[in-house]
Design an enzyme around this catalytic site. Sequence first.
Site, PDB file in Angstrom:
ATOM      1  N   THR A 101      64.972  97.133  -8.645  1.00  0.00           N
ATOM      2  CA  THR A 101      65.088  95.679  -8.553  1.00  0.00           C
ATOM      3  C   THR A 101      65.386  95.147  -9.950  1.00  0.00           C
ATOM      4  O   THR A 101      64.499  95.026 -10.793  1.00  0.00           O
ATOM      5  CB  THR A 101      63.791  95.053  -8.013  1.00  0.00           C
ATOM      6  N   LYS A 179      67.968  90.791  -2.698  1.00  0.00           N
ATOM      7  CA  LYS A 179      66.687  91.441  -2.983  1.00  0.00           C
ATOM      8  C   LYS A 179      65.738  90.481  -3.693  1.00  0.00           C
ATOM      9  O   LYS A 179      64.549  90.370  -3.343  1.00  0.00           O
ATOM     10  CB  LYS A 179      66.933  92.685  -3.828  1.00  0.00           C
TER      11      LYS A 179
END
Length: 306
Positions: A101, A179
């Site tokens: 991420t 995300k």
Amino acid sequence: MAPRLLWIGLGNMGRGMCKNLVEKGTLSEPLLLFNRTKQRAIDLSNALGAGKAEVVDSITEGVAKADVIFIILSNDEVVEAAVNEILQQDVKGKLIIESSTIHPDTTEKLAKVVEAKGAEFLTAPVFGAPAMADAGQLIAVLAGPRNTVDRARPYFKGVTAKGEIDMSDEPRGKALQLKLIGNTFILNMVEQIAEGHVLAEKSGLGSKYLHQWIENMFPGPYVAYSNRMLSGDYFQREYPLFAVDLARKDARHALSLAKAAGTKMQNVETADAHLVKVKEYAGENGDFAGIYGAVRQEAGLKYENK
């Protein structure tokens, strides 16, 4: 012969994904494992069973043996450093799958330098808690050229993931946009559960009734986080399920996206302020769910509920 895989990064998510690759993937050779703390790779290799994995001493050693390279690491800087090490080897024709991420700008930059070396680059962040990684129940977001997405599909749905969001031929940064925005839903959920339980306790309602309502109204992750709070798991773990620094990194990236787009995420700002308090109280081992402890302190209660 199936491509040989190298996995870089054995945190809470990476270990579960490796387990499912070994159990469900069509691997013809042992899965290569690299982690900065080598003992973690050794422990996972032993847990996977004889002949299922091979621990390598360096990224460059692993890259030399691999056709497909997975990366899932803690932050942008660490990912960039890993990619720089990967590119010390000849990577022409190899596939690099980046599942960390990180900021969308970072993944776009990495894609350019990787492709300049003749390799393919897929952005593939995943949604789900560590338990979902262990169970192969993640949701993967796959972004990049369609042929690159197709090359990576055998490792996701039905193996490490229960579902995919297909972003074939979209800019890779879109996968990280999704995300980060998706992670704000989780952040806001934890903040709301924490605030609700503290109000229930302070008002005299009692947390058990609110928890019963959550069980009936919002089964799934809401119940899991409510349980973690009420059981005291949020402060009793030796190692966090989701470390406070990682949660704050995600919040910063989401707030950066919002600022660039000319909008605000005020709920995220509130939750991030509570994460600051978690870090002050519990240090780097503070857990994301410790937001509950921070909200308790604001209300004049102890951080710990036990």
